[in-house]
Design a protein around this motif. Sequence first.
Motif, PDB file in Angstrom:
ATOM      1  N   ALA A  90      -3.157  -5.668  24.224  1.00 18.09           N
ATOM      2  CA  ALA A  90      -3.462  -5.185  22.878  1.00 18.09           C
ATOM      3  C   ALA A  90      -3.027  -6.167  21.806  1.00 18.09           C
ATOM      4  O   ALA A  90      -3.706  -6.367  20.800  1.00 18.09           O
ATOM      5  CB  ALA A  90      -2.796  -3.829  22.643  1.00 18.09           C
ATOM      6  N   GLY A  91      -1.856  -6.789  22.015  1.00 17.28           N
ATOM      7  CA  GLY A  91      -1.315  -7.692  21.016  1.00 17.28           C
ATOM      8  C   GLY A  91      -2.203  -8.892  20.737  1.00 17.28           C
ATOM      9  O   GLY A  91      -2.065  -9.556  19.711  1.00 17.28           O
ATOM     10  N   ILE A  92      -3.111  -9.202  21.638  1.00 14.98           N
ATOM     11  CA  ILE A  92      -4.048 -10.304  21.458  1.00 14.98           C
ATOM     12  C   ILE A  92      -5.422  -9.759  21.109  1.00 14.98           C
ATOM     13  O   ILE A  92      -6.387 -10.495  20.972  1.00 14.98           O
ATOM     14  CB  ILE A  92      -4.076 -11.199  22.718  1.00 14.98           C
ATOM     15  CG1 ILE A  92      -2.658 -11.636  23.075  1.00 14.98           C
ATOM     16  CG2 ILE A  92      -4.911 -12.452  22.516  1.00 14.98           C
ATOM     17  CD1 ILE A  92      -2.552 -12.471  24.333  1.00 14.98           C
ATOM     18  N   GLY A  93      -5.517  -8.436  20.962  1.00 17.52           N
ATOM     19  CA  GLY A  93      -6.769  -7.830  20.514  1.00 17.52           C
ATOM     20  C   GLY A  93      -7.758  -7.504  21.603  1.00 17.52           C
ATOM     21  O   GLY A  93      -8.964  -7.356  21.340  1.00 17.52           O
ATOM     22  N   TYR A  94      -7.267  -7.373  22.855  1.00 13.31           N
ATOM     23  CA  TYR A  94      -8.180  -7.107  23.973  1.00 13.31           C
ATOM     24  C   TYR A  94      -9.372  -8.071  23.902  1.00 13.31           C
ATOM     25  O   TYR A  94     -10.510  -7.679  23.643  1.00 13.31           O
ATOM     26  CB  TYR A  94      -8.678  -5.656  23.940  1.00 13.31           C
ATOM     27  CG  TYR A  94      -7.594  -4.624  24.143  1.00 13.31           C
ATOM     28  CD1 TYR A  94      -6.740  -4.681  25.237  1.00 13.31           C
ATOM     29  CD2 TYR A  94      -7.419  -3.580  23.241  1.00 13.31           C
ATOM     30  CE1 TYR A  94      -5.744  -3.729  25.421  1.00 13.31           C
ATOM     31  CE2 TYR A  94      -6.421  -2.621  23.421  1.00 13.31           C
ATOM     32  CZ  TYR A  94      -5.592  -2.706  24.512  1.00 13.31           C
ATOM     33  OH  TYR A  94      -4.608  -1.764  24.694  1.00 13.31           O
TER      34      TYR A  94
END
Length: 232
Positions: free
Chosen positions: A87-91
């Motif tokens: 999630a932290g990389i935006g999927y």
Amino acid sequence: MYPELLDVGTVGQEKRVPFLEYYLRERGSVDHIDNMKTMASPRLMKSHLPVQLFPTQAFTKKSKIIYVGRNPKDNAVSYYYFYKSLAGIGYYKGSWGTFLQMYLNDHVVWGGWSHHCLGWWKHNQEANFLYLKYEDVKKDERGTVKKIASFLGREVTEKTVDRIVKYCSFDNMKTNPAVNRENEPDLDCSVSPFIRKGVIGDWKNHFTVAQNEQIEQYYKERLGNTDLQFEW
């Protein structure tokens, strides 16, 4: 002596070995640095930071540091799936080809592969530093356990080595909820499991001929004149 470190089946990895730069207090999690301050010595911690961002106290105080590097082809593939699931990389929704160009241009989180590996390699001859290659670990797991124990100044019996190899095997970690992070809210393991394949050579299932030539040229330019070399 440290039962929370031995209970590998129930105590989460993040608690046993806090992640230095992982900070999610704003989402209700505990700051890992706060956790580290309360841990009894000897403490264990992990990090993905490049050497230039790592706390300098670790070097001045001669902390024991173990670095694990992986060949760039398999590393790129593994990182691609991690990008897709985090999630932290935006999927990440882009293609493999687009991601590979990001990777080769050092436009990825935690910095470029060659800078990372070479930066830490500069400390390879220091007594408090152990540089391991993932490929060597896979080839000789028992030998690696003994090498790490010797580096840490610990004597281990063959029975203890057997236990460690068993618990650290890929199959065991993939099914161990304390390690595989299958319940981690920031990871979508349905897209890609955190413990995915762990093999050497999975790059062959992803690289085109042109992409392979491109990354080998990258490797030659970045590491060609150094004494750090990887196998794939």
